[in-house]
Design a protein around this motif. Structure first.
Motif, PDB file in Angstrom:
ATOM      1  N   TRP A  31       0.845  -1.193   0.000  1.00  0.00           N
ATOM      2  CA  TRP A  31       0.000   0.000   0.000  1.00  0.00           C
ATOM      3  C   TRP A  31       0.878   1.240   0.000  1.00  0.00           C
ATOM      4  N   ARG A  32       0.601   2.145  -0.914  1.00  0.00           N
ATOM      5  CA  ARG A  32       1.393   3.366  -1.027  1.00  0.00           C
ATOM      6  C   ARG A  32       0.552   4.560  -0.615  1.00  0.00           C
ATOM      7  N   GLY A  33       1.088   5.291   0.354  1.00  0.00           N
ATOM      8  CA  GLY A  33       0.466   6.531   0.785  1.00  0.00           C
ATOM      9  C   GLY A  33       1.323   7.706   0.357  1.00  0.00           C
ATOM     10  N   ALA A  34       0.958   8.889   0.779  1.00  0.00           N
ATOM     11  CA  ALA A  34       1.690  10.096   0.394  1.00  0.00           C
ATOM     12  C   ALA A  34       3.113  10.109   0.968  1.00  0.00           C
ATOM     13  N   ARG A  35       3.326   9.430   2.085  1.00  0.00           N
ATOM     14  CA  ARG A  35       4.616   9.487   2.781  1.00  0.00           C
ATOM     15  C   ARG A  35       5.420   8.196   2.728  1.00  0.00           C
ATOM     16  N   GLY A  36       4.953   7.211   1.958  1.00  0.00           N
ATOM     17  CA  GLY A  36       5.713   5.970   1.879  1.00  0.00           C
ATOM     18  C   GLY A  36       4.823   4.773   1.624  1.00  0.00           C
ATOM     19  N   GLU A  37       5.396   3.602   1.873  1.00  0.00           N
ATOM     20  CA  GLU A  37       4.712   2.351   1.551  1.00  0.00           C
ATOM     21  C   GLU A  37       4.705   1.415   2.750  1.00  0.00           C
ATOM     22  N   LEU A  38       3.595   0.691   2.897  1.00  0.00           N
ATOM     23  CA  LEU A  38       3.495  -0.380   3.882  1.00  0.00           C
ATOM     24  C   LEU A  38       3.511  -1.694   3.117  1.00  0.00           C
ATOM     25  N   ASP A  39       4.323  -2.644   3.573  1.00  0.00           N
ATOM     26  CA  ASP A  39       4.445  -3.925   2.872  1.00  0.00           C
ATOM     27  C   ASP A  39       3.126  -4.678   2.851  1.00  0.00           C
ATOM     28  N   LEU A  40       2.536  -4.857   4.029  1.00  0.00           N
ATOM     29  CA  LEU A  40       1.265  -5.565   4.151  1.00  0.00           C
ATOM     30  C   LEU A  40       0.385  -4.834   5.153  1.00  0.00           C
ATOM     31  N   ILE A  41      -0.901  -4.865   4.902  1.00  0.00           N
ATOM     32  CA  ILE A  41      -1.880  -4.416   5.892  1.00  0.00           C
ATOM     33  C   ILE A  41      -2.838  -5.580   6.065  1.00  0.00           C
ATOM     34  N   THR A  42      -3.004  -5.981   7.324  1.00  0.00           N
ATOM     35  CA  THR A  42      -3.850  -7.136   7.615  1.00  0.00           C
ATOM     36  C   THR A  42      -4.871  -6.775   8.684  1.00  0.00           C
ATOM     37  N   ARG A  43      -5.802  -7.677   8.854  1.00  0.00           N
ATOM     38  CA  ARG A  43      -6.721  -7.600   9.985  1.00  0.00           C
ATOM     39  C   ARG A  43      -6.463  -8.841  10.822  1.00  0.00           C
ATOM     40  N   ASP A  44      -6.186  -8.607  12.102  1.00  0.00           N
ATOM     41  CA  ASP A  44      -5.986  -9.693  13.054  1.00  0.00           C
ATOM     42  C   ASP A  44      -7.036  -9.521  14.137  1.00  0.00           C
ATOM     43  N   GLY A  45      -8.124 -10.236  14.002  1.00  0.00           N
ATOM     44  CA  GLY A  45      -9.247 -10.046  14.923  1.00  0.00           C
ATOM     45  C   GLY A  45      -9.819  -8.655  14.733  1.00  0.00           C
ATOM     46  N   ALA A  46      -9.825  -7.865  15.810  1.00  0.00           N
ATOM     47  CA  ALA A  46     -10.396  -6.519  15.758  1.00  0.00           C
ATOM     48  C   ALA A  46      -9.356  -5.447  15.429  1.00  0.00           C
ATOM     49  N   GLN A  47      -8.115  -5.850  15.169  1.00  0.00           N
ATOM     50  CA  GLN A  47      -7.055  -4.868  14.932  1.00  0.00           C
ATOM     51  C   GLN A  47      -6.622  -4.803  13.476  1.00  0.00           C
ATOM     52  N   LEU A  48      -6.361  -3.569  13.008  1.00  0.00           N
ATOM     53  CA  LEU A  48      -5.683  -3.371  11.741  1.00  0.00           C
ATOM     54  C   LEU A  48      -4.196  -3.430  12.024  1.00  0.00           C
ATOM     55  N   VAL A  49      -3.458  -4.113  11.170  1.00  0.00           N
ATOM     56  CA  VAL A  49      -2.033  -4.329  11.418  1.00  0.00           C
ATOM     57  C   VAL A  49      -1.228  -3.914  10.192  1.00  0.00           C
ATOM     58  N   ALA A  50      -0.276  -3.021  10.400  1.00  0.00           N
ATOM     59  CA  ALA A  50       0.712  -2.722   9.374  1.00  0.00           C
ATOM     60  C   ALA A  50       1.860  -3.690   9.609  1.00  0.00           C
ATOM     61  N   VAL A  51       2.249  -4.402   8.564  1.00  0.00           N
ATOM     62  CA  VAL A  51       3.302  -5.404   8.703  1.00  0.00           C
ATOM     63  C   VAL A  51       4.492  -4.994   7.847  1.00  0.00           C
ATOM     64  N   GLU A  52       5.616  -4.781   8.501  1.00  0.00           N
ATOM     65  CA  GLU A  52       6.878  -4.530   7.800  1.00  0.00           C
ATOM     66  C   GLU A  52       7.572  -5.873   7.642  1.00  0.00           C
ATOM     67  N   VAL A  53       7.939  -6.197   6.415  1.00  0.00           N
ATOM     68  CA  VAL A  53       8.604  -7.468   6.136  1.00  0.00           C
ATOM     69  C   VAL A  53      10.062  -7.179   5.790  1.00  0.00           C
ATOM     70  N   LYS A  54      10.961  -7.839   6.489  1.00  0.00           N
ATOM     71  CA  LYS A  54      12.390  -7.721   6.216  1.00  0.00           C
ATOM     72  C   LYS A  54      12.906  -9.096   5.827  1.00  0.00           C
ATOM     73  N   THR A  55      13.499  -9.168   4.646  1.00  0.00           N
ATOM     74  CA  THR A  55      13.959 -10.443   4.119  1.00  0.00           C
ATOM     75  C   THR A  55      15.453 -10.391   3.877  1.00  0.00           C
ATOM     76  N   ARG A  56      16.138 -11.457   4.240  1.00  0.00           N
ATOM     77  CA  ARG A  56      17.581 -11.573   4.018  1.00  0.00           C
ATOM     78  C   ARG A  56      17.886 -12.937   3.440  1.00  0.00           C
ATOM     79  N   ARG A  57      18.935 -12.979   2.652  1.00  0.00           N
ATOM     80  CA  ARG A  57      19.501 -14.248   2.179  1.00  0.00           C
ATOM     81  C   ARG A  57      20.763 -14.462   3.003  1.00  0.00           C
ATOM     82  N   GLY A  58      20.654 -15.261   4.031  1.00  0.00           N
ATOM     83  CA  GLY A  58      21.792 -15.496   4.912  1.00  0.00           C
ATOM     84  C   GLY A  58      21.902 -14.408   5.966  1.00  0.00           C
ATOM     85  N   SER A  59      23.030 -14.402   6.662  1.00  0.00           N
ATOM     86  CA  SER A  59      23.207 -13.469   7.781  1.00  0.00           C
ATOM     87  C   SER A  59      24.304 -12.440   7.533  1.00  0.00           C
TER      88      SER A  59
END
Length: 126
Positions: A31-59
């Motif tokens: 989702w892209r807003g005026a100030r940036g992007e959210l990776d995922l927005i979900t609903r978990d029960g009664a809450q809206l959740v912005a989810v930042e996803v960080k992915t790495r290949r190895g350490s």
């Protein structure tokens, strides 16, 4: 597309599948807003959740959670508020979660041939 972007998209797909299995309803992806992007927005029960996803290949670049700094977290909270205003849901409970995805291997050329080494989920990061 840059290799790191491909890795990020793969991580977001893995995170969305993981969260769905945990009972989240996926509302938005990248989702892209005026100030940036959210990776995922979900609903978990009664809450809206912005989810930042960080992915790495190895350490080689450290654990994915290490990329979540104070300013980054504050930006995520502001973006979630912007999303809630845009969809007229300011009255709903909301939180920010972070999902770390670690893939095996370092070959970006074969991004589709990845193995998941781990998925970790931090809830309500403030």
């Amino acid at each position: 597309m840059r290799a790191k972007d491909v890795t990020g998209i793969i991580g977001e797909e893995i995170a969305a599948e993981y969260l769905s299995r945990q009972g989240h309803e996926i509302l938005e992806r990248r989702w892209r807003g005026a100030r940036g992007e959210l990776d995922l927005i979900t609903r978990d029960g009664a809450q809206l959740v912005a989810v930042e996803v960080k992915t790495r290949r190895g350490s080689g670049y450290g654990h994915p959670f290490e990329a979540i700094t104070g300013p980054k977290l504050a930006r995520l909270h502001r973006l979630l508020l912007e999303y809630c205003a845009a969809v007229h849901r300011l009255h709903e409970r909301r939180r920010v979660d972070v999902v770390a995805v670690v893939l095996s291997g370092t070959s970006e050329a074969h991004a589709a041939e990845h193995l998941i080494r781990g998925v970790e989920h931090l809830k309500d990061v403030s």
